[in-house]
Every structure is written in structure tokens, then in C-alpha cells.
Design an enzyme around this catalytic site. Structure first.
Site, PDB file in Angstrom:
ATOM      1  N   GLU A 166      36.747  11.105 -38.566  1.00 41.36           N
ATOM      2  CA  GLU A 166      36.498  10.009 -39.511  1.00 41.36           C
ATOM      3  C   GLU A 166      35.348  10.337 -40.460  1.00 41.36           C
ATOM      4  OE1 GLU A 166      36.193   6.564 -37.003  1.00 41.36           O
ATOM      5  OE2 GLU A 166      38.249   6.789 -36.288  1.00 41.36           O
ATOM      6  N   ASN A 179      30.366  26.494 -40.499  1.00 40.80           N
ATOM      7  CA  ASN A 179      30.601  25.614 -39.351  1.00 40.80           C
ATOM      8  C   ASN A 179      32.076  25.232 -39.345  1.00 40.80           C
ATOM      9  OD1 ASN A 179      27.929  25.488 -38.415  1.00 40.80           O
ATOM     10  ND2 ASN A 179      27.437  24.031 -40.046  1.00 40.80           N
ATOM     11  N   HIS A 368      46.534  -4.082 -27.381  1.00 40.68           N
ATOM     12  CA  HIS A 368      45.456  -3.189 -27.795  1.00 40.68           C
ATOM     13  C   HIS A 368      44.808  -2.582 -26.560  1.00 40.68           C
ATOM     14  CE1 HIS A 368      41.292  -2.494 -29.731  1.00 40.68           C
ATOM     15  NE2 HIS A 368      42.106  -1.556 -30.131  1.00 40.68           N
ATOM     16  N   HIS A 369      44.760  -1.247 -26.516  1.00 40.07           N
ATOM     17  CA  HIS A 369      44.121  -0.543 -25.410  1.00 40.07           C
ATOM     18  C   HIS A 369      42.930   0.243 -25.940  1.00 40.07           C
ATOM     19  CE1 HIS A 369      48.103  -0.410 -22.866  1.00 40.07           C
ATOM     20  NE2 HIS A 369      47.655  -1.637 -23.056  1.00 40.07           N
ATOM     21  N   GLU A 370      41.782  -0.412 -26.043  1.00 41.83           N
ATOM     22  CA  GLU A 370      40.574   0.309 -26.486  1.00 41.83           C
ATOM     23  C   GLU A 370      39.927   0.934 -25.252  1.00 41.83           C
ATOM     24  OE1 GLU A 370      38.686   1.160 -29.613  1.00 41.83           O
ATOM     25  OE2 GLU A 370      38.276   2.393 -27.876  1.00 41.83           O
ATOM     26  N   HIS A 441      44.590   5.280 -32.359  1.00 36.35           N
ATOM     27  CA  HIS A 441      43.347   5.444 -33.133  1.00 36.35           C
ATOM     28  C   HIS A 441      42.424   6.409 -32.392  1.00 36.35           C
ATOM     29  CE1 HIS A 441      43.381   2.264 -36.410  1.00 36.35           C
ATOM     30  NE2 HIS A 441      44.622   2.388 -35.975  1.00 36.35           N
ATOM     31  N   GLU A 442      41.564   7.077 -33.157  1.00 39.25           N
ATOM     32  CA  GLU A 442      40.741   8.157 -32.601  1.00 39.25           C
ATOM     33  C   GLU A 442      41.635   9.092 -31.776  1.00 39.25           C
ATOM     34  OE1 GLU A 442      39.775   4.815 -31.797  1.00 39.25           O
ATOM     35  OE2 GLU A 442      38.865   4.718 -33.760  1.00 39.25           O
ATOM     36  N   GLU A 466      38.491   0.750 -42.339  1.00 42.17           N
ATOM     37  CA  GLU A 466      37.426   0.136 -41.547  1.00 42.17           C
ATOM     38  C   GLU A 466      36.043   0.596 -42.027  1.00 42.17           C
ATOM     39  OE1 GLU A 466      37.791   1.305 -37.424  1.00 42.17           O
ATOM     40  OE2 GLU A 466      37.917   3.420 -37.925  1.00 42.17           O
TER      41      GLU A 466
HETATM   42  C1  NOJ Z   1      38.192   1.681 -34.033  1.00 46.96           C
HETATM   43  C2  NOJ Z   1      39.565   1.469 -34.558  1.00 46.96           C
HETATM   44  O1  NOJ Z   1      39.849   2.376 -35.597  1.00 46.96           O
HETATM   45  C3  NOJ Z   1      39.679   0.036 -35.036  1.00 46.96           C
HETATM   46  O2  NOJ Z   1      40.939  -0.181 -35.633  1.00 46.96           O
HETATM   47  C4  NOJ Z   1      39.454  -0.869 -33.860  1.00 46.96           C
HETATM   48  O3  NOJ Z   1      39.489  -2.212 -34.296  1.00 46.96           O
HETATM   49  C5  NOJ Z   1      38.078  -0.605 -33.231  1.00 46.96           C
HETATM   50  N1  NOJ Z   1      37.935   0.795 -32.928  1.00 46.96           N
HETATM   51  C6  NOJ Z   1      37.878  -1.413 -31.954  1.00 46.96           C
HETATM   52  O4  NOJ Z   1      38.811  -1.003 -30.998  1.00 46.96           O
HETATM   53 CA    CA Z   2      38.706   4.493 -36.045  1.00 45.12          CA
END
Ligand code: NOJ
Ligand code: CA
Length: 653
Positions: A166, A179, A368-370, A441-442, A466
Site C-alpha cells: 500500500e 532496495n 468480514h474476516h479481519e 485485503h492485504e 482508504e
Molecule cells: C484495511 C482494509 O483495506 C479496509 O478495507 C478495512 O476496512 C480495514 N483494514 C479494517 O479491516
Molecule cells: Ca488495506
């Protein structure tokens, strides 16, 4: 002439030319006194000079010298295959392949290097068969070079950084890349041709980053594990494909389908995979109206979810993402990753009730699985988390790995290390078993595995909206199509209409937010803002988002220069409509488009463009929506304001 050198010299000292089917690209494989290497030419211009090939193993001597050719196998493939979801419905796969089977005189080890030469690039990989002395290997280094003129200009993001992929892109001559940077690494050569270095089919191996090595050549730098090894492999093992995409113009890179072609067709039925547009209990948290954590302003409540589901219905959006629905968001969520639950909703949300409401209204919930990067905690729950989705009729998951490192087997590992790659793969495969589609994501970067696993609908894996509110400049969206997007679709979270928000001011005009649905391909497209902005504030601009499809039958890049502007046309998969999107950087500009890509017949255009006085900084909402009738012999002059763009729907009359 094809294969002209083969057989004329000693087998420790020979070269062989492998031409593309159209004869324009020539990849020359050579063995010089037992050292292997390759070079690439296009129409007799050298694009990649003599470059070393080889691998280094732990406790063994490097492999890449002392080799002799045992045999070479050749074949030509020319086939077409169909995507379930994608930028094109039909993809042509056409290349000449030569596999060189090599053996060492002394150590007696074996290796195969397989080349595929397409009309728009070159790919190769190492294949290590079971060895007489061992069945397992630790890869210490990959010696692969891409020896490109050091003065050539490259667009790059740094590797091994806490925010993963990012970052804003920098452009600089290659010699400055001391690098490591991520791929796709897109490079403009002095005589106006372009190459992009990437990889395909990354499985169970560290990601390839690249950097300028001590010999001043661009060289593979495989992401290490925490113990320093690059990869632990069981034999037989094939490395990912090393890919060099080649184009005469920047826009031509966008048509390159090598990365998908170098992956295998799916092994099971994926006809259940469906692209999706979705709203989210999401941007309200970014602008500080709601919170992820439970409390007075908790976003993920039953009431809000029902309101958003009703908006989905009214807006014609088939999906709803709910973030902050599960245990783990309270306190400092970045610290909670070791004990987040993916099956326990928080107190103020009746998740099963919402799931039922969604089902009754034919809306797809997106769970959502953060994980915050705590892979150990997530993997323990993965199967039960997907079962919980299945039980609640949920077929889409947005996952996230927002930590600066992954925690795997109690160690800190890079997202793009072998163990990271293995985890992301495990999640995709298990999701397929439960008929779950993913927006990661990530993530690990795209290497075309969605050909084999079409349930991997999209990823983030670059700086997205974001970061608005100061950290995104208009040139970013004019770089992504030529760099990050060559690796596959991206969830850029488009469609933010609250452009003047004091907390998150957006460096974009309104028309440009619409353009993103065409310029940034994604198998899942977010309709990112709060519903009131679509339903009440800008309903006419919203019409474009309602109409624009997610899945395409054809993609035709029209004009573009990296970092400056980009215009692309795409044909809907399920109808005869065409859509055109254009974006520019900080420079306003007028572009001239001929409409020759349209099919025969008359079209009605709905044009959403910046007004003459629009500007991404202080006049973002100034938009003109107008109609026009055209056919393929016509052309259009279109105005894009600074940081602006346009979106057009062309419906067949
Ligand atoms: C980063 C993600 O890119 C975003 O979409 C999400 O809302 C936040 N993390 C929280 O999980
Ligand atoms: Ca992100």
C-alpha cells in the site's frame, strides 16, 4: 530460423533461439562453458541482455554452472479458453515452448528450464525433479536476472515495508533500485517500448521481488522466511513462472494475458462463481460517523444492517458487507488479532436475523474476516468460520491481514513469504470447498491463480481509496492500470461521493469516481459510500453505478501514458452495451476518441463528465450528464478536469 543453433556445438556450450509464434520476439537460451542464461530480443532490438539463470540450495553448491544439455522438448500451443469472470470472456493462449533438460557432470543433479515465448512476452521457470541424492531442498537464492538497460525508467513500490503493497508509486531509472521492489515492475525503455516483469502461478514459494544487484543487473530477490531460507521445497518442484511482458505502447500491456495463461485451468466446477457489486457498513467508519468497535456509534448493528439492506434493494445493489460484526474490534483492534472470533457476532447485532433478512431480499451478505495478520488464530478457525458462513447462507468473504507482519507458527513472517503464500492458498482452496468467493485485503499479490481458483474474485494489494484524505494523488489511478492491475483485479473501493468530507477529503471529481468502475477492473466492485449519497444527494450520478456491470466480455484499452491518463472501453458480458472510462492526473486535458471499437449499429450515449470548471481540489462535484447518439464511425472530444475523468454508457439502439 527456428532452433538454428541447436546441435551444432558441444552440449556444454550452445545456444538456441525460441521465437514467438509471430516471429517478432526471440528468446535466446544459452549454455556457455556450462553456465546457463538467456536474453530477449524484439525485432532484433535487445530488450534483455545476457542474464544469468540458476538456483542456490542450502548445504549444496549452486546450480547454474557445470551443466550440460541432456535433451530439449518442444511444443506449440494455440488454444482459446473462456473465463467465468474477467476482463475478457475468451482468452487466446498461443506460445512456442522449449524445455531444456540439464544435468551436472559432477554432482549429478538434474534441472529443467522451461521457456514459453508468446507474441507479447517471454516466461520461464525452473523445474527440479527428484534427485538421485535427495528429495527435499532449501532454496537459499534464485540467481535469475533480468538484465535491462539500467537507465530505463521504472514505476515501483518498495518491498518488505510495514504497509505491504500500500504505497504510492515512484518512478526512477532502474539503477536506483538498490532496495527491493515488488512486481509487476513496469519499465519504459529508451526506444519507447515497455516491459513489465512479474511472476505467474506463485504456489508454495516466496514472492519474487527484484532489485539491482552488485553486478548492476536487475535480479530476483525471493522473499525470505524468518529463518532466512527462501523456500523449503519437496521434489519434484516447479518454481513460479518468471514473466516478461513486452509491448510497443503502454496501453498494449493492458491486453497482456500471459499471467492467466501461465496458470492451469480449474480442476473443479466453478460455475457457481458470481461477480458482485456491494454496499458496505464501511465508509461511515472511515469518516468517523460510526465505529468498528461496539459502543454508542457502533456501525454493525441490526438496525443499520436492515437500513443498508433496504438501500441495497432500492439501489439495485446485490451485496452488503458488514465490518465490525464479530468479537475482536473493541479496544485497540490491531492488538486483538490473537483472539478475534470469526463465528461470534458482537452483542448488539443479531447476525442470524440479518442473514435471514438478506436472504429474503435476495441480497448477498459479505462476511468480514479481519485477521490483523494473526494467521495462527485464523487458521484454527478457518473451517468453522466458513461453516458459519454456509449455515447463514453467506457466499462472500472479505478477508484482511492489516498487520505489518503475519504471525505464523508463532513467528513473524512477511505477507509475501512462502508461509504467507501457503496460508492465502489454503484460504482460497477451503473457501472453494464451501462455495465461498473472496475479496482479500492485504493479500499476496496476484499471479493469475484466479484462473484455477475463480472464487478468488478480487484483492486489494495496492494503495486504495482508504488512503484518501491526503495520501493519494490523482496520478496514482493513472499508474495502477499499467502496474498493479497487470497482476489481476483490484478492490479499489470506488464510488465515494462525499468528496468534500472534512475528515476524508477526496482528491477526485465526481465523474472520476464513476470512471473507476471501468478503469479499475475487479470481480467484486464496492459501492463504497453511505447510501444517502446515492439515494438522495447525487441520484443521477448514481445511475451510472447502478448500470455498470462487473463482468466483461471484451476490454479495449484506447489511450494512456503511465501516470498521466488512461482511457479504456469494455463491453458488458450479459448485454450489448459498451462502457468507457477515462482518468487523468493533476493535469486537465481534452482527449479525442474514435469509437471504432463499437459494434455495428447506432448507440445512445450517457456521458458523465467533468464540467469545465471542475477541479479535484476545490470543485469536485461539478459534473455534466448529457446524452448523444453515435455509431462506430464517430469520434468524441472529452474534457477531463485536473484530477478528473469521465464515464460513458453506450447502449445499442
Ligand atoms: C484495511 C482494509 O483495506 C479496509 O478495507 C478495512 O476496512 C480495514 N483494514 C479494517 O479491516
Ligand atoms: Ca488495506
Amino acid at each position: 530460423m527456428l532452433f538454428s543453433f541447436f546441435g551444432r556445438r558441444k552440449k556444454t556450450d550452445f545456444d538456441e533461439d525460441i521465437f514467438s509464434p509471430d516471429g517478432t520476439i526471440n528468446c535466446r537460451f544459452y549454455l556457455e562453458a556450462g553456465h546457463v542464461g538467456y536474453m530477449v530480443l524484439k525485432n532484433d532490438n535487445v530488450l534483455i541482455e545476457k542474464s544469468t539463470l540458476g538456483l542456490e540450495f542450502q548445504g549444496e553448491k549452486p546450480m547454474g554452472s557445470g551443466l550440460r544439455l541432456v535433451r530439449a522438448n518442444r511444443k506449440t500451443i494455440n488454444e482459446n479458453w473462456k473465463t467465468i469472470v474477467g476482463e475478457d470472456v475468451e482468452i487466446k493462449n498461443n506460445y512456442n515452448e522449449v524445455a531444456f533438460y540439464l544435468a551436472e557432470d559432477n554432482a549429478g543433479r538434474l534441472i529443467t528450464i522451461r521457456f514459453r515465448v508468446f507474441n507479447d512476452g517471454v516466461a520461464f521457470r525452473y523445474e527440479i525433479p527428484p534427485q538421485p541424492r535427495f528429495r527435499r531442498l532449501i532454496i537459499n537464492d534464485e540467481l535469475t536476472e533480468f538484465n535491462i538497460d539500467n537507465n530505463a525508467l521504472a514505476w515501483h513500490i518498495p518491498a518488505y515495508q510495514p504497509d505491504r503493497y500500500e504505497y504510492n508509486y515512484s518512478s526512477s531509472p532502474l539503477y536506483e533500485l538498490t532496495n527491493s521492489v515488488h512486481t509487476p515492475l513496469t519499465i519504459k525503455l529508451a526506444y519507447d517500448s515497455y516491459v513489465s516483469i512479474h511472476e505467474a502461478a506463485l504456489y508454495d514459494y516466496g514472492e519474487m521481488t527484484v532489485k539491482i544487484d552488485k553486478w548492476r543487473a536487475l535480479k530476483a530477490d525471493i522473499t525470505p522466511l524468518s529463518d532466512g531460507a527462501k523456500a523449503y521445497v519437496d521434489l519434484p518442484f516447479n518454481t513460479p513462472w518468471r514473466v516478461v511482458m513486452i509491448a510497443d505502447r503502454a496501453t498494449e500491456l493492458i491486453k497482456n494475458r500471459m499471467v492467466l495463461n501461465l496458470n492451469e485451468p480449474p480442476r473443479e466446477d466453478f460455475s457457481w462463481v458470481k461477480p458482485l457489486k456491494f454496499l458496505g457498513i464501511w465508509w461511515a467508519m472511515f469518516v468517523g460517523e460510526w465505529t468498528w468497535a461496539p459502543g454508542e456509534r457502533h456501525g454493525a448493528t441490526t438496525e443499520h444492517a436492515k437500513e443498508y439492506l433496504a438501500s441495497c434493494k432500492r439501489l439495485g445493489v446485490d451485496g452488503l458487507l458488514i465490518e465490525g460484526w464479530n468479537n475482536g474490534w473493541d479496544g485497540d483492534w490491531l492488538q486483538n488479532g490473537a483472539f478475534t472470533s470469526f463465528t461470534k457476532p458482537v452483542g448488539d447485532i443479531d447476525f442470524e436475523e440479518i442473514a435471514k433478512n438478506a436472504k429474503d431480499n435476495n441480497i448477498n451478505l459479505i462476511a468480514h474476516h479481519e485477521t490483523v495478520g494473526f494467521v495462527d488464530n485464523y487458521e484454527k478457525q478457518l473451517e468453522s468460520a466458513y461453516q458459519y458462513c454456509a449455515k447463514n447462507n453467506i457466499h462472500y468473504v472479505k478477508s484482511g491481514y492489516a498487520g505489518s507482519m503475519l504471525t505464523i507458527q508463532n513467528k513473524k513472517e512477511f505477507h509475501h513469504s512462502q508461509l504467507g503464500v501457503r496460508h492465502y492458498q489454503k484460504a482460497v482452496e477451503l473457501a472453494a470447498k464451501y462455495h465461498i468467493m473472496l475479496d482479500v485485503h492485504e493479500p499476496i499479490k496476484g499471479t493469475g491463480i484466479e484462473r484455477t481458483w475463480p472464487n478468488l474474485l478480487t484483492r486489494e494489494g495496492a494503495r486504495g481509496q482508504e488512503y484518501e484524505g491526503g495520501a493519494l494523488s490523482p496520478s496514482h489511478a493513472c499508474i495502477l492500470p499499467f502496474t498493479r492491475l497487470l497482476a489481476g483485479g483490484m478492490d479499489y473501493t470506488s464510488g465515494i461521493f462525499d468528496l468534500t468530507n472534512a475528515t476524508k477529503r477526496i482528491a477526485s471529481t465526481l465523474a472520476r469516481q464513476l470512471a473507476f468502475y471501468v478503469t479499475i477492473y475487479s470481480g467484486m466492485q464496492m459501492v463504497s459510500d453511505r447510501p444517502v449519497f446515492y439515494e438522495t444527494k447525487y441520484p443521477q450520478a448514481y445511475n451510472f453505478i447502478r448500470d455498470v456491470p462487473v463482468n466483461w466480455s471484451k476490454t479495449v484499452p484506447i489511450i494512456g501514458e503511465i501516470g498521466q491518463y488512461y482511457v479504456v472501453a469494455r463491453k458488458a458480458r450479459a448485454a450489448d452495451d459498451w462502457y468507457i472510462g477515462g482518468v487523468t492526473n493533476e493535469e486537465p486535458r481534452r482527449v479525442h476518441l474514435s469509437l471504432g471499437f463499437l459494434d455495428d449499429g447506432e448507440y445512445k450515449l450517457e456521458i458523465y463528465r467533468d464540467a469545465e470548471d471542475a477541479h479535484y481540489r476545490d470543485n469536485q462535484l461539478s459534473i455534466v450528464i448529457e446524452g448523444k447518439k453515435v455509431n462506430k464511425n464517430d469520434s468524441l472530444d472529452l474534457w477531463m478536469a485536473a484530477g478528473g475523468g469521465f464515464a460513458i454508457r453506450a447502449t445499442k439502439l
